[in-house]
Design an enzyme around this catalytic site. Structure first.
Site, PDB file in Angstrom:
ATOM      1  N   THR A   1      46.070  -6.486  26.719  1.00  0.00           N
ATOM      2  CA  THR A   1      46.950  -5.372  26.362  1.00  0.00           C
ATOM      3  C   THR A   1      48.400  -5.822  26.182  1.00  0.00           C
ATOM      4  O   THR A   1      49.259  -4.999  25.893  1.00  0.00           O
ATOM      5  CB  THR A   1      46.908  -4.281  27.450  1.00  0.00           C
TER       6      THR A   1
ATOM      7  N   ALA B   1      54.613  -6.461  37.293  1.00  0.00           N
ATOM      8  CA  ALA B   1      53.774  -5.930  36.217  1.00  0.00           C
ATOM      9  C   ALA B   1      54.541  -6.123  34.922  1.00  0.00           C
ATOM     10  O   ALA B   1      55.747  -6.348  34.929  1.00  0.00           O
ATOM     11  CB  ALA B   1      53.475  -4.462  36.463  1.00  0.00           C
ATOM     12  N   LYS B   2      53.792  -6.024  33.859  1.00  0.00           N
ATOM     13  CA  LYS B   2      54.400  -6.277  32.551  1.00  0.00           C
ATOM     14  C   LYS B   2      55.631  -5.421  32.352  1.00  0.00           C
ATOM     15  O   LYS B   2      56.651  -5.867  31.879  1.00  0.00           O
ATOM     16  CB  LYS B   2      53.387  -5.969  31.454  1.00  0.00           C
ATOM     17  N   ARG B   3      55.512  -4.162  32.750  1.00  0.00           N
ATOM     18  CA  ARG B   3      56.621  -3.246  32.465  1.00  0.00           C
ATOM     19  C   ARG B   3      57.852  -3.507  33.328  1.00  0.00           C
ATOM     20  O   ARG B   3      58.928  -3.029  33.037  1.00  0.00           O
ATOM     21  CB  ARG B   3      56.166  -1.790  32.604  1.00  0.00           C
TER      22      ARG B   3
END
Ligand code: GLU
Ligand code: ZN
Length: 295
Positions: A12, A234-236
């Site tokens: 993702t 996390a990615k965000r």
């Protein structure tokens, strides 16, 4: 003992350092046993998939020196999930999230923990004018699982704590819980090492294994990597993607060294500033927490 392990990323976006550490530990576990390692892309939720993320993930893993013996894409295995679904006692559910929350409030049953337990509104039938999800009519049982790494045990009552959960969404996408169970069985996975965020999902996955007649693999859940504030990477949150380090010409050996030092575990505390993935295998065998008897 023929160990089969796996790393199962969702393509993702860019792989961040937290995923890389889990990928490394899963790989170390398999390789320390001379086992077979699988890379499985969990790409069923098509709306969230980024086409470039497959190759970026493969390159990141290669750059870190984490190889694999076989690769699978869940998106190419839909028939297997459909077959498994057909073997389970499911029923259509047309409830919206809001309807479910209202039904829970009306029944005076407070949501359990942070996850609302579906109260079974559609068990006896539903109006099929709306797209329907397929829910599993869970057996009236309590399922206990244990973690070979932490020694913890977790028991959940399927009816009261888990509820009839979705196996296929109303847009036709098969649920992660179903796909993961079918794949681990079909691929002969003996050892699952993954992030601790999935620990509380383990009882429902084991329940599905039992209903489908599959063996239960050994589970090990590892802590998620956190930042200096103790927050989960996390990615965000803007954790540096491995890709960015790779493209900036960073040394993979340094990244590996930092990843294992962040575990704060002997003997990984004492690794040199640069180390190869292969050189970490004997350290994994030596480590006290990841005790060989528990592997
Ligand atoms: N695809 C899941 C994730 O990226 C991992 C599934 C698993 O390890 O069981 O969080
Ligand atoms: Zn419903």
């Amino acid at each position: 003992m023929n160990v089969v392990g796996r790393f199962a990323p969702s393509p993702t976006g860019a792989m961040h350092l937290g995923n890389a550490r889990t990928a490394l530990l899963a790989w170390l576990h398999t390789r320390a046993h001379g086992g077979r390692h699988i890379l499985r892309f969990e790409d069923l939720d098509t709306g969230r998939i980024r086409g470039w993320a497959y190759d970026a993930t493969r390159r990141d893993l290669e750059w870190l020196g984490l190889d694999w013996d076989a690769e699978y894409l869940q998106s190419e295995r839909l028939e297997l999930y459909a077959d498994a679904l057909a073997r389970l006692d499911t029923y259509p559910c047309t409830c919206t999230r809001k309807e479910i929350l209202t039904a829970i409030q009306d029944s005076a049953g407070a949501p359990h923990g942070d996850e609302a337990v579906y109260p079974g509104s559609c068990r006896a039938g539903t109006d099929l004018n709306r797209p329907a999800a397929q829910r599993w009519r869970v057996p009236d049982e309590t399922v206990c699982v244990s973690d070979d790494l932490t020694g913890e045990t977790l028991c959940q009552s399927l009816r009261s704590e888990v509820g009839d959960f979705v196996l296929q969404r109303n847009d036709g996408v098969f649920a992660y819980h179903l796909a993961v169970v079918v794949d681990d069985a079909d691929m002969g996975v003996t050892d699952i090492l993954r992030g601790t965020d999935l620990w509380t999902a383990t009882p429902r996955q084991v329940a599905l294994q039992q209903a489908l007649g599959f063996l239960t693999p050994r589970y090990r859940h590892v802590p998620l990597m956190t930042d200096f504030r103790g927050e989960r990477l996390a990615k965000r949150d803007g954790a540096p993607p491995v890709m960015a380090l790779r493209e900036a010409g960073e040394s993979p050996g340094k990244v590996l060294s930092e990843l294992v030092r962040s575990l704060e575990l002997s003997p990984f505390n004492a690794v040199p500033d640069e180390i190869s993935a292969a050189d970490l295998i004997p350290l994994w065998r030596e480590s006290g927490v990841f005790h060989p008897m528990k592997l």
